[in-house]
Design a protein around this motif. Structure first.
Motif, PDB file in Angstrom:
ATOM      1  N   LEU A 476       0.802  -1.222   0.000  1.00  0.00           N
ATOM      2  CA  LEU A 476       0.000   0.000   0.000  1.00  0.00           C
ATOM      3  C   LEU A 476       0.835   1.274   0.000  1.00  0.00           C
ATOM      4  O   LEU A 476       0.455   2.270  -0.614  1.00  0.00           O
ATOM      5  N   CYS A 477       1.993   1.244   0.684  1.00  0.00           N
ATOM      6  CA  CYS A 477       2.672   2.515   0.976  1.00  0.00           C
ATOM      7  C   CYS A 477       3.717   2.889  -0.067  1.00  0.00           C
ATOM      8  O   CYS A 477       4.361   2.030  -0.669  1.00  0.00           O
ATOM      9  N   ASP A 478       3.890   4.197  -0.225  1.00  0.00           N
ATOM     10  CA  ASP A 478       4.908   4.694  -1.132  1.00  0.00           C
ATOM     11  C   ASP A 478       6.273   4.738  -0.454  1.00  0.00           C
ATOM     12  O   ASP A 478       7.310   4.735  -1.105  1.00  0.00           O
ATOM     13  N   ARG A 479       6.248   4.842   0.861  1.00  0.00           N
ATOM     14  CA  ARG A 479       7.491   4.976   1.616  1.00  0.00           C
ATOM     15  C   ARG A 479       7.203   4.425   3.008  1.00  0.00           C
ATOM     16  O   ARG A 479       6.087   4.584   3.523  1.00  0.00           O
ATOM     17  N   ILE A 480       8.176   3.761   3.591  1.00  0.00           N
ATOM     18  CA  ILE A 480       7.932   3.134   4.895  1.00  0.00           C
ATOM     19  C   ILE A 480       9.026   3.528   5.884  1.00  0.00           C
ATOM     20  O   ILE A 480      10.220   3.455   5.560  1.00  0.00           O
ATOM     21  N   TYR A 481       8.609   3.985   7.063  1.00  0.00           N
ATOM     22  CA  TYR A 481       9.550   4.199   8.160  1.00  0.00           C
ATOM     23  C   TYR A 481       9.483   2.982   9.068  1.00  0.00           C
ATOM     24  O   TYR A 481       8.402   2.434   9.294  1.00  0.00           O
ATOM     25  N   THR A 487      12.351   4.731  18.460  1.00  0.00           N
ATOM     26  CA  THR A 487      13.276   5.406  17.562  1.00  0.00           C
ATOM     27  C   THR A 487      12.939   5.041  16.117  1.00  0.00           C
ATOM     28  O   THR A 487      12.622   3.878  15.834  1.00  0.00           O
ATOM     29  N   ILE A 488      12.999   6.027  15.248  1.00  0.00           N
ATOM     30  CA  ILE A 488      12.823   5.719  13.831  1.00  0.00           C
ATOM     31  C   ILE A 488      14.143   5.184  13.308  1.00  0.00           C
ATOM     32  O   ILE A 488      15.163   5.876  13.323  1.00  0.00           O
ATOM     33  N   THR A 489      14.144   3.911  12.881  1.00  0.00           N
ATOM     34  CA  THR A 489      15.412   3.253  12.550  1.00  0.00           C
ATOM     35  C   THR A 489      15.672   3.176  11.060  1.00  0.00           C
ATOM     36  O   THR A 489      16.747   2.754  10.647  1.00  0.00           O
ATOM     37  N   GLY A 490      14.720   3.550  10.253  1.00  0.00           N
ATOM     38  CA  GLY A 490      14.995   3.453   8.827  1.00  0.00           C
ATOM     39  C   GLY A 490      13.888   4.052   7.993  1.00  0.00           C
ATOM     40  O   GLY A 490      12.788   4.327   8.482  1.00  0.00           O
ATOM     41  N   GLU A 491      14.200   4.261   6.730  1.00  0.00           N
ATOM     42  CA  GLU A 491      13.238   4.827   5.794  1.00  0.00           C
ATOM     43  C   GLU A 491      13.460   4.110   4.470  1.00  0.00           C
ATOM     44  O   GLU A 491      14.574   4.103   3.946  1.00  0.00           O
ATOM     45  N   ILE A 492      12.430   3.478   3.961  1.00  0.00           N
ATOM     46  CA  ILE A 492      12.604   2.623   2.794  1.00  0.00           C
ATOM     47  C   ILE A 492      11.567   2.996   1.745  1.00  0.00           C
ATOM     48  O   ILE A 492      10.385   3.120   2.052  1.00  0.00           O
TER      49      ILE A 492
END
Lengths: 515, 432
Positions: A476-481, A487-492
């Motif tokens: 569904l998503c265009d971008r995933i955190y 803590t936000i550990t990544g962005e894909i």
């Protein structure tokens, strides 16, 4: 498993409620020692069938017969079926939060004499049972102090305390994260080796395909088919076809995103836990959302995604420590929910029954509840406008109800979720935060919800989707955190997203490479 | 759909609480008719109707406030003590400081507001359960009453007594009836017709289903008959008596609060808070403010009720208002409110209050002692709520529904419309 003797046979079970046939001529054959899955959309009659079996609907309130261990059984209540070794574990756990694990395991089944509990036996048995289900905790720990996954294990231990022969699990993994789910499924396999038969009801088709030996599919209160998972080579698509009676080409509607500028940004967002002040539920989190973009938040249960979302939404969770929110380039300060709504934020909670809806309301009242000012003058609600607004959402979101005067309790999970979505669409938000938007919803309704989310993005709104189902986020998503322990550990980006990579970042503190 | 069902649905909508009201109205009618027979027509005589209104109007005023408190998920045990406290304060300032009666009424309401703010503060902002706060208030203000009044009785002046013991004055030509009461009846009749007509217009404007004409006719005709009958009775009593002023105060409050709870954002918020406080909060409802205002409003109404009572009995005493909170709470629950909050209506509570009032009054007319009256009232309260609970369990939703069941020939499956079937489906636990 076709060689094993039949443990349970339910023959042409028909159960009617005033005005509706919930089950009509349903047959179910469960063989000893197997894991038997029951699948079907919401309202297909799975839970009703299990309630007939366990005596919640006593003998006489249904027609048809139940053959258990070769003889006809007529259960008058749950105690009778439990006595025969049939134990059902419901989706909503039946544990007392303020009591210890031991006390809960033996609740209603206390060892001892004349009403006096023999704690020595109880504690020893509890320790044994906990070892049996792989629960490592102090037996004196209170239920409220352990996570949902462990609570589920306590429920199973409780069933074992009753000398279970046939264990029925209704959506056992609905509230569990991937790791806990896996543990539970492994446990079921272990029980099989001990000769315990299980019936599992689940919406998670991959789990069924993974763990079950055979599956019975129900649709509209009827048995559609019973399949042997291995012999018939059953996979998820095959199950879906049986459940909906048609092939779903894809589980996600086709969508070409139209992504614009960054319009929403959070910087250095830090929030303290509401009770234990030294714990931070969000640690210097920062992220952005573009117009027309669907942004996913992946993380294990307890990673702090919901807490982050709710703290952004008018500080509805925890204690604010630091951080800024920018919308359209300007900083906004949201000190209350009404501030957040005023600034175009909407938060659809993960638990629609507990905190998303007033279950006493009808559809129209629910749909306009978050922005009454839009349809009222001097505080007086214009009932014509209310009705018309609700009616238009009912039609556009295809809420299955004859009119908007209907009570929301009468709707299925998927339709309730549509009502909640309508409620927040009615506030004309620029950013929608959807927390587990498809939890407990059947396949067909999920597809519709995905479509609604995509349409919202196409209108230029930003959408944040928090989900525990990785395929959902990836589809569904265009971008995933990814989020781990606040803590936000990544962005894909979508094109790079695969479950393994996500899982790795969801379980590690190391900052991943920025995509 | 059977005619009864259709009538029930169109008259009161489909929800549990409304269906309960439907039952209560029938119960009220039945009780009135029963006592009318048992007392040889005394119950509906002008004199008795007038005393019924002036004797119970202050309880019904309390029931209005209590309904909102209960809908919001609280309870208020202090209303009787607050009423007594305000009563003694008002009586005191009129006697000792010769404050004019109209000013005294305003001061009384202000005292009520201050007390309400005090209780609302503890409930809403500190988070002490209303049960405890108002239990404390019950003792506090009872003691306050006896402290100020020296546990003695203080009389009130003539002008003040009007709000409790006054009637619509005799003016205009001699028609054999009280003219103003006739006029009042006429106004109510017009209002009933206009309201129904506008309701239909609104439904049409919404493009929603409009109830069949015969239902509208019934919905107008029954109240008209009742109003005309009541008007003639009230207007035709002993000269000098007519419709009590306290009844008019009650009527105005019912109309205002009925509108507020049904049609305003603030009213919606009360139901939202009682139905699901967390969901309401996450929808932007200011939880604390709603709780504060609901508690405060209750005390203001308690102050008003106290003053009406003092006016009626011409003096304020240390025993005023004892047990009122229980009468008000009983009225609200008999009238269909849910103990857990979120459900209930003003009109339902008024009907519930009237059931209890007529019961009380009828038994007294029959010469039943107050000991037995208490017992009967207790049983009625228990049965009304128990029958409701039982019906919910059985999947039926109203008293009248269960009463009618033995007479219904159509089978449940055959006669239900698809819409009805859909509702049942959701209701029954087929969620799997």
């Amino acid at each position: 498993m076709s060689g094993a003797p039949v443990l349970l046979e339910m023959r042409s079970i028909t159960k009617e409620f005033p005005g509706v046939k919930a089950l009509s001529d349903v047959n179910l054959v469960v063989r000893a020692g197997e894991i038997h899955a029951i699948a079907g959309e919401n309202g297909a009659g799975k839970s009703t069938l299990m309630k007939v079996l366990s005596g919640v609907y006593p003998y006489g309130t249904y027609s048809g017969e139940i053959l258990y261990q070769g003889t006809e059984s007529r259960f008058s209540d749950i105690r009778a079926s439990e006595h025969a070794g049939i134990v059902i574990i419901h989706q909503e756990l039946a544990l007392v939060p303020g009591m210890s694990i031991t006390e809960n395991i033996f609740l209603g089944n206390e060892p001892g004499r004349g009403g006096v509990i023999d704690w020595k036996i109880a504690n020893r048995r509890a320790t044994e049972l906990m070892a049996q289900v792989g629960l490592e905790e102090d037996p004196d720990t209170l239920i409220k102090d352990i996570g949902v996954g462990k609570q589920q294990l306590v429920e199973i231990a409780k069933a074992f305390a009753k000398d279970v022969k046939l264990l029925i699990l209704d959506e056992p993994t609905a509230a569990l994260n991937e790791a806990d789910s896996q543990h539970l499924l492994d446990l079921l396999r272990g029980f099989k080796l001990q000769g315990i038969t299980s019936i599992i009801i689940s919406h998670k088709l991959n789990e069924i395909a993974q763990v079950a030996d055979s599956i019975t599919i129900l649709r509209d209160g009827r048995t559609i088919e019973t399949l042997d998972i291995k012999a018939d080579g059953v996979d998820e698509d095959r199950i879906v076809r049986g459940m909906v009676g048609r092939e779903l080409h894809s589980r996600f509607p086709d969508h070409t995103p139209n992504i614009g500028e960054v319009f929403f940004e959070v910087r250095d967002w830090t929030v303290r836990h509401p009770i234990s002040a030294e714990r931070l539920v969000a640690k210097h989190s920062g992220f952005t959302v573009r117009r027309g973009e669907i942004v996913g938040f992946a993380g294990l249960m307890g990673a702090g995604r919901t807490e982050l979302a709710m703290s952004l939404f008018g500080r509805s969770y925890g204690t604010y420590v630091s951080g800024q929110i920018f919308k359209d380039g300007e900083e906004i300060v949201l000190k209350s929910v009404s501030d957040a709504i005023e600034h175009g934020l909407a938060y659809v909670s993960e638990d629609r029954k507990a905190i998303g809806l007033n279950l006493l309301d009808d559809i129209k009242t629910s749909m306009v509840a978050a922005k009454l000012s839009k349809i009222s003058k001097h505080g007086v609600v214009d009932q014509v406008q209310e009705y018309q607004a609700a009616e238009s959402y009912r039609k556009s979101l295809r809420v299955k109800a004859p009119t908007v005067d209907e009570g929301v309790t009468k709707l299925s999970g998927g339709n309730q979720q549509k009502v909640v979505l309508a409620k927040w669409m009615f506030t004309d938000p620029d950013l929608l935060i959807l927390d587990e938007p498809t939890r407990g919803i059947d396949v067909g309704a999920k597809y519709e919800i995905y479509g609604i989310i995509q349409r919202l993005a196409d209108q230029g709104k930003g959408v944040i989707v928090i989900s525990s189902e990785l395929p959902e986020l990836i589809g569904l998503c265009d971008r995933i955190y990814t989020v781990f322990e606040g803590t936000i550990t990544g962005e894909i980006l979508r094109k790079d997203a695969d479950p393994e990579l996500l899982m790795k970042q969801m379980t590690s503190v190391k900052k991943a490479q920025r995509a | 759909m059977s005619r009864v069902k259709e009538l029930q649905k169109s008259l009161f909508g489909g929800t549990t609480s409304n269906a309960r009201q439907f039952g209560m109205i029938f119960t009220l009618v039945a009780i009135v008719l029963l006592f009318q027979i048992l007392t040889d027509g005394l119950t509906l005589s002008p004199g008795n109707l007038i005393s019924l209104v002036s004797q119970y109007s202050y309880i019904l005023i309390l029931a209005i406030g209590m309904l909102m408190v209960i809908v919001a998920g609280h309870i208020d045990l202090s209303v009787g003590s607050i009423a007594a406290f305000v009563g003694i304060v008002v009586a005191n300032i009129m006697q000792d400081y010769s404050v004019p009666w109209f000013l005294a009424i305003l001061i009384g309401l202000a005292v009520g507001a201050v007390i309400g703010a005090w209780q609302g503060f503890w409930v809403a902002y500190v988070g002490v359960p209303a049960f405890i706060v108002t239990l404390a208030g019950m003792m506090l203000f009872r003691g306050g009453n006896q402290f100020i009044g020296n546990a003695d009785t203080i009389p009130v002046p003539e002008g003040f007594r009007k709000i409790g013991a006054g009637f619509l004055p005799e003016i205009g030509p001699n028609t054999g009836y009280n003219n103003l009461t006739l006029l009042l009846g006429l106004v109510i009749c017009v209002a009933v017709v206009v309201r129904e007509w506008r309701g239909r217009a609104t439904r049409r404007e919404m493009q929603a289903e409009v109830a069949p004409m015969w239902i509208s006719v019934i919905r107008v005709a029954i109240p008209l008959v009742v109003v005309v009958f009541a008007t003639l009775q009230f207007a035709g009593g002993r000269v000098g008596t007519s419709f009590p002023i306290s009844g008019i105060i009650l009527g105005v409050l019912v109309v205002i609060y009925g509108f507020v709870t049904r049609n305003t954002a603030g009213g919606r918020h009360i139901y939202a808070v009682g139905g699901n406080a967390r969901a309401a909060e996450l929808s932007g409802v200011k939880l604390k403010r709603v709780n504060f205002l609901v508690m405060m409003n209750m005390s203001v109404l308690a102050a008003l009720a106290g003053m009406i009572f003092v006016a009626r009995s011409a003096a304020s005493g240390p025993q005023d208002g004892i047990g009122w909170e229980l009468d008000a709470i009983a009225a609200v629950f008999v009238g269909g409110a849910a103990v857990s909050g979120g459900l209930g209506t003003i009109s339902g509570s008024i009907v519930g209050g009237l059931v209890m009032a007529v019961l009380n009054n009828g038994l007294q007319l029959m010469g039943v002692g107050s000991d037995r009256v208490q017992i009967i009232k207790g049983v009625v309260l228990l049965l009304a709520v128990a029958l409701d609970a039982y019906n919910k369990k059985q999947g039926r939703f109203s008293v009248i529904d269960s009463l009618m069941r033995p007479f219904r020939r159509d089978t449940p499956t055959g006669a239900e419309s698809p819409a009805e079937a859909g509702q049942e489906r959701g209701k029954s636990p087929v969620a799997g």
